[in-house]
Design a protein around this motif. Structure first.
Motif, mmCIF file in Angstrom:
data_model
loop_
_atom_site.group_PDB
_atom_site.id
_atom_site.type_symbol
_atom_site.label_atom_id
_atom_site.label_comp_id
_atom_site.label_asym_id
_atom_site.label_seq_id
_atom_site.Cartn_x
_atom_site.Cartn_y
_atom_site.Cartn_z
ATOM 1 N N MET A 25 26.676 76.333 100.625
ATOM 2 C CA MET A 25 27.933 76.760 100.022
ATOM 3 C C MET A 25 28.693 75.599 99.400
ATOM 4 O O MET A 25 29.294 75.734 98.353
ATOM 5 N N ASP A 26 28.646 74.428 100.004
ATOM 6 C CA ASP A 26 29.482 73.323 99.570
ATOM 7 C C ASP A 26 28.786 72.319 98.645
ATOM 8 O O ASP A 26 29.292 71.242 98.427
ATOM 9 N N ASN A 27 27.648 72.661 98.103
ATOM 10 C CA ASN A 27 27.033 71.705 97.174
ATOM 11 C C ASN A 27 26.997 72.270 95.759
ATOM 12 O O ASN A 27 27.250 73.445 95.538
ATOM 13 N N ALA A 82 15.734 80.365 101.824
ATOM 14 C CA ALA A 82 16.014 79.174 101.019
ATOM 15 C C ALA A 82 17.503 78.870 100.902
ATOM 16 O O ALA A 82 17.899 78.029 100.108
ATOM 17 N N ILE A 83 18.324 79.580 101.690
ATOM 18 C CA ILE A 83 19.766 79.339 101.651
ATOM 19 C C ILE A 83 20.260 78.993 103.049
ATOM 20 O O ILE A 83 19.588 79.260 104.049
ATOM 21 N N ASP A 86 25.341 79.811 106.481
ATOM 22 C CA ASP A 86 26.646 80.282 106.015
ATOM 23 C C ASP A 86 26.506 81.188 104.799
ATOM 24 O O ASP A 86 27.159 82.236 104.720
ATOM 25 N N LEU A 87 25.677 80.787 103.844
ATOM 26 C CA LEU A 87 25.460 81.628 102.663
ATOM 27 C C LEU A 87 24.766 82.929 103.048
ATOM 28 O O LEU A 87 25.098 83.986 102.519
ATOM 29 N N LEU A 88 23.815 82.835 103.948
ATOM 30 C CA LEU A 88 23.117 84.037 104.406
ATOM 31 C C LEU A 88 24.110 85.035 104.978
ATOM 32 O O LEU A 88 24.086 86.225 104.637
ATOM 33 N N ASN A 89 25.011 84.560 105.821
ATOM 34 C CA ASN A 89 26.021 85.455 106.401
ATOM 35 C C ASN A 89 26.959 86.025 105.347
ATOM 36 O O ASN A 89 27.514 87.104 105.529
ATOM 37 N N THR A 90 27.135 85.314 104.251
ATOM 38 C CA THR A 90 28.018 85.763 103.182
ATOM 39 C C THR A 90 27.372 86.866 102.332
ATOM 40 O O THR A 90 28.043 87.808 101.934
ATOM 41 N N PHE A 109 28.494 81.258 92.942
ATOM 42 C CA PHE A 109 28.426 79.917 92.358
ATOM 43 C C PHE A 109 28.850 79.840 90.896
ATOM 44 O O PHE A 109 29.239 78.781 90.433
ATOM 45 N N GLN A 110 28.766 80.925 90.156
ATOM 46 C CA GLN A 110 29.055 80.832 88.728
ATOM 47 C C GLN A 110 30.288 81.583 88.277
ATOM 48 O O GLN A 110 30.841 81.270 87.239
#
Length: 129
Positions: A25-27, A82-83, A86-90, A109-110
């Motif tokens: 999430m933070d990159n 591949a994530i 945190d992203l998976l939970n989102t 992200f976009q």
């Protein structure tokens, strides 16, 4: 597809050998990660599971729908593997498809690029040396 042939996507045992980075999430590596993922999906003949392709006819028979469902689950598993956690939970949702998960990631992200650019410009302008 006949039962005697194995689809190329089903030969992938570990997505991390092809996509060595974990999307977090933070990159700011979404573009690189997404491009690597698309190349991998294309080379395994499942790109249409994440990006709509009008040239690919939707499955019509029960057998085609079954194969589509299995391949889609494999691609969805690739995305989830591949994530970051945190992203998976989102993005995880019951009965989701690979394309829906792909769109949720893209949105995260976009969709906020313009507002993020304005915020970064503001931070830069207010930086004191």
């Amino acid at each position: 597809m006949s039962d005697s042939k194995i689809h190329p996507a089903m030969t992938v045992l570990n997505i991390k050998t092809s996509i060595p980075m974990t999307l977090e999430m933070d990159n700011s590596q979404y573009s690189t990660w997404a491009e690597l993922f698309k190349v991998h999906a294309h080379s395994h003949k499942v790109l249409h599971h994440i990006i709509p392709d009008k040239k690919v006819a939707p499955p019509s028979t029960d057998a085609e729908k079954d194969v589509w469902s299995i391949l889609d689950a494999a691609v969805l598993g690739w995305i989830y593997s591949a994530i970051s956690y945190d992203l998976l939970n989102t993005i995880i949702e019951p009965d989701s498809t690979a394309m829906a998960a792909w769109k949720r990631l893209k949105y995260i992200f976009q969709d906020n690029q313009n507002s993020r650019a304005v915020a970064l410009e503001h931070d830069f302008s207010n930086t004191h040396m």
